[in-house]
Design a protein around this motif. Structure first.
Motif, PDB file in Angstrom:
ATOM      1  N   ASP A   1       0.993  -1.339  -0.272  1.00 26.10           N
ATOM      2  CA  ASP A   1       0.239   0.624   0.253  1.00 26.10           C
ATOM      3  C   ASP A   1       1.032   1.058   0.142  1.00 26.10           C
ATOM      4  OD1 ASP A   1      -2.357  -1.277   0.451  1.00 26.10           O
ATOM      5  OD2 ASP A   1      -1.715  -2.216   2.969  1.00 26.10           O
ATOM      6  N   LEU A   2       0.235   2.296  -0.651  1.00 27.67           N
ATOM      7  CA  LEU A   2       1.032   3.239  -0.860  1.00 27.67           C
ATOM      8  C   LEU A   2       0.147   4.865  -0.566  1.00 27.67           C
ATOM      9  CD1 LEU A   2       2.470   1.214  -2.803  1.00 27.67           C
ATOM     10  CD2 LEU A   2       4.572   2.729  -3.268  1.00 27.67           C
ATOM     11  N   ALA A   3       0.335   6.130  -0.492  1.00 29.79           N
ATOM     12  CA  ALA A   3      -0.194   7.064  -0.432  1.00 29.79           C
ATOM     13  C   ALA A   3      -0.055   8.041  -0.887  1.00 29.79           C
ATOM     14  CB  ALA A   3      -0.599   7.581   1.084  1.00 29.79           C
ATOM     15  N   PHE A   4      -0.190   8.738  -1.661  1.00 33.76           N
ATOM     16  CA  PHE A   4       0.001   9.621  -2.498  1.00 33.76           C
ATOM     17  C   PHE A   4      -0.396  11.471  -2.373  1.00 33.76           C
ATOM     18  CE2 PHE A   4       0.375   6.396  -5.540  1.00 33.76           C
ATOM     19  CZ  PHE A   4       1.731   5.753  -5.599  1.00 33.76           C
ATOM     20  N   ASP A   5      -1.277  11.873  -1.988  1.00 38.06           N
ATOM     21  CA  ASP A   5      -2.039  12.313  -1.013  1.00 38.06           C
ATOM     22  C   ASP A   5      -3.485  12.694  -0.131  1.00 38.06           C
ATOM     23  OD1 ASP A   5      -2.411  15.427  -1.376  1.00 38.06           O
ATOM     24  OD2 ASP A   5      -3.533  15.054  -3.145  1.00 38.06           O
ATOM     25  N   VAL A   6      -3.791  13.567   0.492  1.00 38.37           N
ATOM     26  CA  VAL A   6      -3.872  13.698   1.996  1.00 38.37           C
ATOM     27  C   VAL A   6      -5.287  15.277   1.736  1.00 38.37           C
ATOM     28  CG1 VAL A   6      -2.333  14.412   3.276  1.00 38.37           C
ATOM     29  CG2 VAL A   6      -4.747  12.757   3.894  1.00 38.37           C
ATOM     30  N   VAL A   7      -6.448  14.647   1.962  1.00 36.48           N
ATOM     31  CA  VAL A   7      -7.054  15.812   2.402  1.00 36.48           C
ATOM     32  C   VAL A   7      -7.816  15.681   3.651  1.00 36.48           C
ATOM     33  CG1 VAL A   7      -8.746  14.791   1.076  1.00 36.48           C
ATOM     34  CG2 VAL A   7      -8.576  17.360   1.273  1.00 36.48           C
ATOM     35  N   ASN A   8      -8.185  16.553   4.590  1.00 33.07           N
ATOM     36  CA  ASN A   8      -8.984  16.816   5.823  1.00 33.07           C
ATOM     37  C   ASN A   8     -10.272  17.616   5.176  1.00 33.07           C
ATOM     38  OD1 ASN A   8      -6.901  15.866   7.023  1.00 33.07           O
ATOM     39  ND2 ASN A   8      -6.002  17.776   7.110  1.00 33.07           N
TER      40      ASN A   8
ATOM     41  N   PRO B   1     -17.712  19.514  -2.141  1.00 32.29           N
ATOM     42  CA  PRO B   1     -19.065  19.403  -1.261  1.00 32.29           C
ATOM     43  C   PRO B   1     -19.980  18.462  -0.996  1.00 32.29           C
ATOM     44  CG  PRO B   1     -18.885  21.116  -3.370  1.00 32.29           C
ATOM     45  CD  PRO B   1     -17.439  20.425  -3.546  1.00 32.29           C
ATOM     46  N   ASP B   2     -20.236  17.025  -2.114  1.00 33.40           N
ATOM     47  CA  ASP B   2     -20.384  16.009  -2.396  1.00 33.40           C
ATOM     48  C   ASP B   2     -19.746  14.196  -1.233  1.00 33.40           C
ATOM     49  OD1 ASP B   2     -22.576  17.155  -3.689  1.00 33.40           O
ATOM     50  OD2 ASP B   2     -22.093  16.833  -5.636  1.00 33.40           O
ATOM     51  N   GLY B   3     -18.621  15.602  -0.828  1.00 30.50           N
ATOM     52  CA  GLY B   3     -17.667  14.389  -0.066  1.00 30.50           C
ATOM     53  C   GLY B   3     -16.042  14.454  -0.528  1.00 30.50           C
ATOM     54  N   VAL B   4     -15.352  13.620  -1.060  1.00 28.58           N
ATOM     55  CA  VAL B   4     -14.088  13.983  -1.662  1.00 28.58           C
ATOM     56  C   VAL B   4     -13.421  13.680  -3.219  1.00 28.58           C
ATOM     57  CG1 VAL B   4     -11.855  12.606  -1.842  1.00 28.58           C
ATOM     58  CG2 VAL B   4     -13.375  13.788   0.446  1.00 28.58           C
ATOM     59  N   VAL B   5     -13.481  14.405  -3.714  1.00 35.36           N
ATOM     60  CA  VAL B   5     -13.022  13.892  -5.449  1.00 35.36           C
ATOM     61  C   VAL B   5     -11.088  13.698  -5.561  1.00 35.36           C
ATOM     62  CG1 VAL B   5     -12.303  16.757  -6.110  1.00 35.36           C
ATOM     63  CG2 VAL B   5     -12.762  14.505  -7.974  1.00 35.36           C
ATOM     64  N   VAL B   6     -10.574  12.622  -6.484  1.00 37.75           N
ATOM     65  CA  VAL B   6      -9.914  11.491  -6.530  1.00 37.75           C
ATOM     66  C   VAL B   6      -9.924  11.871  -8.170  1.00 37.75           C
ATOM     67  CG1 VAL B   6      -9.334  10.373  -4.316  1.00 37.75           C
ATOM     68  CG2 VAL B   6     -11.026   9.751  -6.951  1.00 37.75           C
ATOM     69  N   VAL B   7      -8.314  12.038  -8.546  1.00 45.37           N
ATOM     70  CA  VAL B   7      -7.805  11.679  -9.128  1.00 45.37           C
ATOM     71  C   VAL B   7      -6.689  10.462  -9.687  1.00 45.37           C
ATOM     72  CG1 VAL B   7      -6.350  13.535  -9.183  1.00 45.37           C
ATOM     73  CG2 VAL B   7      -7.646  12.548 -11.468  1.00 45.37           C
ATOM     74  N   GLY B   8      -6.835  10.230 -10.842  1.00 43.11           N
ATOM     75  CA  GLY B   8      -5.678   9.251 -10.658  1.00 43.11           C
ATOM     76  C   GLY B   8      -5.692   8.411 -11.998  1.00 43.11           C
ATOM     77  N   GLN B   9      -5.164   7.157 -12.434  1.00 38.94           N
ATOM     78  CA  GLN B   9      -5.680   6.233 -13.650  1.00 38.94           C
ATOM     79  C   GLN B   9      -6.942   4.360 -13.515  1.00 38.94           C
ATOM     80  OE1 GLN B   9      -2.486   3.212 -14.170  1.00 38.94           O
ATOM     81  NE2 GLN B   9      -1.516   4.848 -15.361  1.00 38.94           N
TER      82      GLN B   9
ATOM     83  N   LEU C   1     -11.233  10.613 -13.033  1.00 42.02           N
ATOM     84  CA  LEU C   1     -11.908  10.852 -11.587  1.00 42.02           C
ATOM     85  C   LEU C   1     -13.058  10.350 -10.776  1.00 42.02           C
ATOM     86  CD1 LEU C   1     -11.789  14.320 -13.463  1.00 42.02           C
ATOM     87  CD2 LEU C   1     -10.179  13.384 -12.132  1.00 42.02           C
ATOM     88  N   ALA C   2     -13.327  10.176  -9.822  1.00 47.95           N
ATOM     89  CA  ALA C   2     -13.824  10.588  -9.005  1.00 47.95           C
ATOM     90  C   ALA C   2     -15.048  10.832  -7.893  1.00 47.95           C
ATOM     91  CB  ALA C   2     -13.822   8.510  -8.502  1.00 47.95           C
ATOM     92  N   ILE C   3     -15.823  10.731  -7.260  1.00 49.73           N
ATOM     93  CA  ILE C   3     -16.196  11.141  -6.132  1.00 49.73           C
ATOM     94  C   ILE C   3     -17.307  10.152  -5.140  1.00 49.73           C
ATOM     95  CG2 ILE C   3     -17.803  12.489  -4.763  1.00 49.73           C
ATOM     96  CD1 ILE C   3     -17.531  14.614  -7.314  1.00 49.73           C
ATOM     97  N   TYR C   4     -16.293  10.155  -3.704  1.00 48.29           N
ATOM     98  CA  TYR C   4     -16.966   9.433  -3.503  1.00 48.29           C
ATOM     99  C   TYR C   4     -17.986   9.876  -1.996  1.00 48.29           C
ATOM    100  CZ  TYR C   4     -14.122   5.498  -4.995  1.00 48.29           C
ATOM    101  OH  TYR C   4     -13.016   4.981  -6.109  1.00 48.29           O
ATOM    102  N   ASP C   5     -18.249   9.860  -1.402  1.00 43.46           N
ATOM    103  CA  ASP C   5     -19.392  10.124  -0.687  1.00 43.46           C
ATOM    104  C   ASP C   5     -18.479   9.764   1.480  1.00 43.46           C
ATOM    105  OD1 ASP C   5     -20.621   7.936   0.424  1.00 43.46           O
ATOM    106  OD2 ASP C   5     -22.968   8.803  -0.140  1.00 43.46           O
ATOM    107  N   ALA C   6     -19.314  10.437   2.267  1.00 39.22           N
ATOM    108  CA  ALA C   6     -18.768  10.184   3.637  1.00 39.22           C
ATOM    109  C   ALA C   6     -19.542   9.077   4.111  1.00 39.22           C
ATOM    110  CB  ALA C   6     -19.343  10.709   4.718  1.00 39.22           C
ATOM    111  N   THR C   7     -19.753   7.410   3.012  1.00 40.91           N
ATOM    112  CA  THR C   7     -19.685   6.171   3.281  1.00 40.91           C
ATOM    113  C   THR C   7     -19.052   5.955   2.324  1.00 40.91           C
ATOM    114  OG1 THR C   7     -21.481   6.049   1.790  1.00 40.91           O
ATOM    115  CG2 THR C   7     -22.867   7.441   3.820  1.00 40.91           C
ATOM    116  N   GLY C   8     -17.976   6.221   2.313  1.00 38.08           N
ATOM    117  CA  GLY C   8     -17.494   5.927   0.986  1.00 38.08           C
ATOM    118  C   GLY C   8     -17.909   4.833  -0.157  1.00 38.08           C
ATOM    119  N   ALA C   9     -19.081   5.334  -0.880  1.00 38.24           N
ATOM    120  CA  ALA C   9     -19.798   4.979  -2.285  1.00 38.24           C
ATOM    121  C   ALA C   9     -18.921   5.877  -3.644  1.00 38.24           C
ATOM    122  CB  ALA C   9     -21.062   4.828  -2.036  1.00 38.24           C
TER     123      ALA C   9
END
Length: 310
Positions: free
Chosen positions: A118-125, A186-194, A207-215
């Motif tokens: 497992d590797l981490a590349f970014d973090v948002v609070n 506003p709807d959760g957390v947006v991520v970008v990658g490959q 690109l994807a947006i996940y809500d607070a439940t991880g969906a």
């Protein structure tokens, strides 16, 4: 000048009062690499606040909290043959809460705790939760080793895992991927990658947006290319998503800026036949987009910042 040793800054984060957290990796006199996490004042001078770190890990992302502390993420060896996400947490008062605390993807009680790299590349609070964007390599389908993007929610204060962990979904033959950047939405957390095919020969920015439940509640796969990956993401005042990255078709790598989710534009970082790349983007208070990266002109590499009109 932050450090006279060989190294590089990998991420920065501003505190609410304008101070600057800097995450860098430096090579020590014994040739071992170690992270450095330091707090600068608003003018860029060292404050004397620094996270104690050990050699053998790498830091890749950092975010400030509402009080002016920070959380940083990266990766390093677990000591058991696999690679774990590493987490550093320091309060605004300069108290080190955790240093290189490991996190390992263990999807269920029957899983080997050291089965996944497992590797981490970014973090948002957001709302007291630290969302870590990265990748996990292992048997996500119980049969074959695959690389998938992951979004890991942790309690900001304790580093404790908050279920569920979001794993990038396979889509037909697109079974590989990673998440390299994240931003609050506003709807959760947006991520970008490959996203990539099983053999990696066809790739695309996702690109994807996940809500607070991880969906996953929104998803935008871009066109396929020989090489493609997203490197950073920003959010407009009305929830529009700006993704940046690189795409290669025909042998030349080119930087791109993509406006999505209510935004409909694409900007090529260079129009010539020489390579370019975009590594990050920001949106100012007037919703204007600024992208940063590099381009090559006449065989010489240049840093480039661009203002992109929507």
């Amino acid at each position: 000048m932050l450090d006279s040793r060989e190294g590089a800054v990998d991420a920065v984060a501003l505190t609410p009062d304008g101070k600057i957290w800097v995450a860098m990796n430096v090579r020590q006199a014994d040739s071992k690499w170690r992270p450095r996490l330091v707090l600068l004042d608003a003018e860029g001078h060292e404050t004397g606040v620094e996270m104690p770190t050990d050699a053998g890990t790498s830091v890749r992302g950092i975010a400030s909290d509402a009080a002016g502390g920070c959380i940083a993420v990266g990766f390093g060896g677990s000591g058991y043959g696999d690679t774990d996400i590493k987490i550093w947490r320091m309060t605004a008062e300069g108290v080190a809460v955790v240093s290189a605390k490991g996190w390992d993807h263990v999807p269920n009680a029957d899983s080997d705790p050291h089965e996944f790299d497992d590797l981490a590349f970014d973090v948002v609070n957001k709302d007291g939760v630290a969302w870590i964007a990265g990748m996990s390599v292992g048997k996500h389908n119980a049969f074959e080793y695959e690389t998938r993007g992951i979004l890991v929610p942790l309690d900001l204060e304790t580093g404790a895992r908050i279920d569920p962990v979001a794993v990038q979904e396979a889509s037909g033959g697109w079974r590989q991927g990673m998440y390299l950047g994240a931003a609050a939405h506003p709807d959760g957390v947006v991520v970008v990658g490959q996203g990539a095919t099983a053999d990696g020969t066809s790739q695309r920015i996702e690109l994807a947006i996940y809500d607070a439940t991880g969906a996953r509640i929104w998803w935008s796969p871009e066109a396929a290319a020989d090489v493609a990956y997203g490197t950073g993401v920003a959010v407009s005042a009305h929830g529009g998503v700006i993704g940046v990255g690189v795409v290669m078709n025909g042998g030349t790598l080119g930087g791109v800026v993509l406006g999505r989710k209510g935004l409909t534009y694409e900007h090529q970082f260079s129009s010539g036949v020489e390579p370019s790349a975009v590594y990050g983007a920001a949106v100012d208070p007037w919703d204007q987009v600024f992208a940063v990266g590099e381009l090559t002109s006449g065989g010489v590499r240049y840093a480039r910042a661009a203002f992109v009109r929507q």
